[in-house]
Scaffold this motif. Sequence first.
Motif, PDB file in Angstrom:
ATOM      1  N   GLU A 197      83.192  33.901  35.994  1.00  0.00           N
ATOM      2  CA  GLU A 197      82.411  33.581  34.790  1.00  0.00           C
ATOM      3  C   GLU A 197      83.898  33.371  33.374  1.00  0.00           C
ATOM      4  N   CYS A 210      86.676  30.872  32.794  1.00  0.00           N
ATOM      5  CA  CYS A 210      85.941  29.914  32.690  1.00  0.00           C
ATOM      6  C   CYS A 210      85.519  30.358  31.752  1.00  0.00           C
ATOM      7  N   HIS A 211      85.524  31.318  30.661  1.00  0.00           N
ATOM      8  CA  HIS A 211      85.154  31.180  29.169  1.00  0.00           C
ATOM      9  C   HIS A 211      86.203  31.204  28.502  1.00  0.00           C
TER      10      HIS A 211
END
Length: 386
Positions: free
Chosen positions: A38, A41-42
């Motif tokens: 996560e 991909c932020h």
Amino acid sequence: MTVLPDPGASRAVLIGCSQFDHMEQLPAVAGNLAALAETLCHPISWKLSPGNCVIVSNPASNDEVMTEIRSAAKQARDTLLVYYAGHGLIDLQNALQLALPKTHKQHVESGLPYDYVRQAVLGGQAERQVIVLDCCFGGLALGVMAGTPELVDQAAVEGSYLLAAASETSYALAPPGETYTAFTGELLNILRTGIPDGPELLELDAVYRHLRLALGAKQRPVPQARNRNTSARLALGRNRAFLPGLPVGSSASPNLDRRTWPSPEGIRTAQGFIAALQDVRQMSGLSQKAVSHRSGGRISGSGVSTLLTRETLPRTWTAVPAFLSACGVPDVQVEQWHTAWTRLRAEQASTTAAAQPPEQQITKPAAGTRGAWRRLTSRIGRSKPR
């Protein structure tokens, strides 16, 4: 110069083993994988698309792991990151073995040799490689026990950054009841909250130094690192603690002179171009509406939104310089952006042309052939059964 990877030309493979048939279970590793994916991909980090960040959870075999690493190594042109969390073991040759779910502690050879991973990463075409090992004895990967400088160099991956949760003689830590392992939990904390008084970008050396201080203060295993060439200047994300953004609608940042605008020089893909434009907007501290206002009407608020959310390279140059200038990017750097846009457009056109077959190879059915086929089918349709 510290850089963020081009997300379109970068890949990450996150390997985690939390369940074991013959060894202690590590439930925190499952949390590591989801949170790290996560984060990578932020928007504040690498902006990787989910397809470019592969999770390999509790793999059944070495082949399953190596297939994903080799595939990512083949695709990545900018940066390749390989992460492993689980048990680390030492074989009879003092080499590091990465445990898989069916690995037996008394049969160390049933694990995944770190050297397999090293060779796969080395065989790729990425300009920069990052290997992160959250396991016991991870320092072995750095060549600390190799004995001679020559063997130490051989143990490292050329042009890479290796980060290990523990030294070659130390155990890594998975504190009972905690969501993440000790090392990855601290790493995630840095990526999420930043480093106070740290650099604008979370370059690897800065992250490593802060990890040592933070984990040492908690009397937890101290990580090890080894850098080859310039990989230490690669960033894992933006430092959230560096000059917090302005409130929405604010006209400009009073400290823009302290910020370093994203450079377009290392951009290799359309996705990377758009991601860098998004970084410019974040650094400016301006809302999309404020960017439009500062452009004097050269680009609307909806135009800013369209520019920053598109998946392809802008076909014309008009909106980009208006956006950059409104954000405060100096004219000389706007020219660098234009050079990058022109280069990407030319590469895109070249790739499209190469994918199309030459005109002389495209053959059309001759008129006489079509006519013969119609006459044949007509006769078949009129024939009667005997």
